[in-house]
Design an enzyme around this catalytic site. Structure first.
Site, mmCIF file in Angstrom:
data_model
loop_
_atom_site.group_PDB
_atom_site.id
_atom_site.type_symbol
_atom_site.label_atom_id
_atom_site.label_comp_id
_atom_site.label_asym_id
_atom_site.label_seq_id
_atom_site.Cartn_x
_atom_site.Cartn_y
_atom_site.Cartn_z
ATOM 1 N N ASP A 1 39.274 15.822 21.330
ATOM 2 C CA ASP A 1 39.221 14.420 20.895
ATOM 3 C C ASP A 1 40.185 13.552 21.706
ATOM 4 O OD1 ASP A 1 38.301 12.323 19.336
ATOM 5 O OD2 ASP A 1 39.748 12.674 17.723
ATOM 6 N N HIS B 1 35.267 10.343 28.899
ATOM 7 C CA HIS B 1 34.441 11.553 28.763
ATOM 8 C C HIS B 1 34.334 12.255 30.113
ATOM 9 C CE1 HIS B 1 33.614 10.367 24.744
ATOM 10 N NE2 HIS B 1 32.796 9.379 25.041
ATOM 11 N N LEU C 1 34.464 36.420 28.814
ATOM 12 C CA LEU C 1 34.700 35.360 27.832
ATOM 13 C C LEU C 1 33.390 34.787 27.286
ATOM 14 C CD1 LEU C 1 36.713 33.188 26.586
ATOM 15 C CD2 LEU C 1 36.182 31.809 28.601
HETATM 16 C C1 IPE Z 1 35.123 15.052 16.649
HETATM 17 O O1 IPE Z 1 35.669 13.885 17.163
HETATM 18 C C2 IPE Z 1 33.915 15.442 17.428
HETATM 19 C C3 IPE Z 1 34.159 15.902 18.792
HETATM 20 C C4 IPE Z 1 35.324 16.060 19.376
HETATM 21 C C5 IPE Z 1 32.986 16.211 19.536
HETATM 22 P P1 IPE Z 1 35.328 12.465 16.528
HETATM 23 O O2 IPE Z 1 36.076 11.474 17.321
HETATM 24 O O3 IPE Z 1 33.861 12.296 16.424
HETATM 25 O O4 IPE Z 1 35.932 12.611 15.062
HETATM 26 P P2 IPE Z 1 36.320 11.488 14.019
HETATM 27 O O5 IPE Z 1 35.178 10.507 13.976
HETATM 28 O O6 IPE Z 1 37.565 10.826 14.513
HETATM 29 O O7 IPE Z 1 36.548 12.206 12.734
HETATM 30 C C1 IPE Z 2 35.934 12.994 21.777
HETATM 31 O O1 IPE Z 2 36.586 11.846 22.198
HETATM 32 C C2 IPE Z 2 34.623 13.222 22.486
HETATM 33 C C3 IPE Z 2 33.429 13.012 21.642
HETATM 34 C C4 IPE Z 2 33.445 12.775 20.368
HETATM 35 C C5 IPE Z 2 32.144 13.080 22.311
HETATM 36 P P1 IPE Z 2 36.318 10.460 21.490
HETATM 37 O O2 IPE Z 2 35.216 9.764 22.216
HETATM 38 O O3 IPE Z 2 36.118 10.623 20.034
HETATM 39 O O4 IPE Z 2 37.702 9.702 21.770
HETATM 40 P P2 IPE Z 2 38.473 8.750 20.766
HETATM 41 O O5 IPE Z 2 38.759 9.535 19.540
HETATM 42 O O6 IPE Z 2 37.605 7.577 20.499
HETATM 43 O O7 IPE Z 2 39.710 8.404 21.516
HETATM 44 MG MG MG Z 3 37.434 10.670 18.467
#
Ligand code: IPE
Ligand code: IPE
Ligand code: MG
Length: 254
Positions: free
Chosen positions: A27, A44, A138
């Site tokens: 995240d 990303h 792995l």
């Molecule tokens: C969790 O992250 C999903 C992934 C890392 C793929 P999110 O950014 O979607 O989670 P929330 O919305 O903060 O809970």
């Molecule tokens: C996690 O990073 C990746 C996905 C959920 C695809 P985020 O896109 O949720 O990044 P933040 O949390 O908004 O910084």
């Molecule tokens: Mg996020």
């Protein structure tokens, strides 16, 4: 990408100090990009190299399975440009990495409801799974359009169908059978979440029952060996009691 990027031969496994199964909620990509005045998608893109680092570290340290949360069943609700950009990124990363995964003895698998993914992504996933199926190193599991509730509901459906067809008696349904019907069949030893949020976000609900949990404020594109090592150090400092008292655990280990 060159092969040396995951030179993972020689990992020593099966030590209780090394978690057999590590899962990561990757995240913080969006915040990483926004801090730099860039589009979320740039975050990303930058996160892909952290994925490579995590795979390499896991292989070198004898971790048996690495399960990465790449896209949740809730992430479809994001702006269309972000979702389509992510799909593009998946299919490009898959086609770039498949050969490398195969050559590094990695077993690659994607879990989640893949039916909603573009045809191109589904094809790339199937090709990567096929190319690595005979490997023995792995196990790399990518959770895409995955939700912990989806996984449990799906397992319930599989068991219900078996019960209806007469091949399973309802009284034989127990925790082990349900666990083995999940898309991810083994318990997580260590969960890592980057980006600082203290929540599970519908990841592996069942499989996280007794995981150790390491949360860091580091954003996913900044993830590196030092962060992974800090998580391992944290794990090695925990006493895993599984409901026992500390005295009982120490007696068993002594
Ligand atoms: C969790 O992250 C999903 C992934 C890392 C793929 P999110 O950014 O979607 O989670 P929330 O919305 O903060 O809970
Ligand atoms: C996690 O990073 C990746 C996905 C959920 C695809 P985020 O896109 O949720 O990044 P933040 O949390 O908004 O910084
Ligand atoms: Mg996020």
């Amino acid at each position: 990408m060159q092969n040396e990027l995951y030179s993972i031969a020689g990992g020593s496994a099966d030590s209780p100090r090394i978690p057999a199964h590590v899962a990561i909620i990757m995240d913080g990509n969006g915040r990483w990009a926004q801090k730099r005045g860039q589009m979320r998608l740039a975050g990303h893109r930058a996160g892909v190299k952290s994925v490579r680092k995590a795979i390499e570290f896991a292989g070198q340290h004898g971790i048996r399975q690495l399960t990465l949360f790449a896209f949740s069943s809730e992430n479809w609700k994001r702006p269309e440009t972000e979702v389509s950009g992510l799909m593009e990124l998946f299919s490009r990363a898959l086609s770039n990495e498949t050969k490398n995964l195969a050559e590094n003895n990695i077993v690659f698998q994607v879990v989640g409801d893949l039916t909603r993914f573009p045809e191109k992504v589904q094809t790339a996933i199937a090709a990567a799974e096929k190319a690595t199926a005979e490997n023995s190193g792995l196990r790399l599991v990518v959770a895409a359009n995955y939700g912990g509730r989806w996984d449990i509901a799906r397992a319930a459906r599989i068991l219900a169908e078996r019960a209806l067809s007469g091949s399973l008696a309802p009284q034989d349904i127990n925790e082990d059978l349900l666990a083995s019907s999940l898309a991810v069949t083994n318990d997580v030893d260590l969960l890592i979440r980057t980006g600082g949020e203290h929540r599970i976000s519908n990841f592996l609900l069942w499989q996280l029952a007794y995981s150790e949990i390491f949360i860091t404020d580091i954003l996913w594109p900044d993830f590196d060996d030092r962060v992974f090592q800090a998580a391992l150090d944290y794990y090695q400092g925990r006493e895993r009691r599984f409901g026992l008292t500390s005295e009982q655990v120490q007696k068993r280990q002594g």
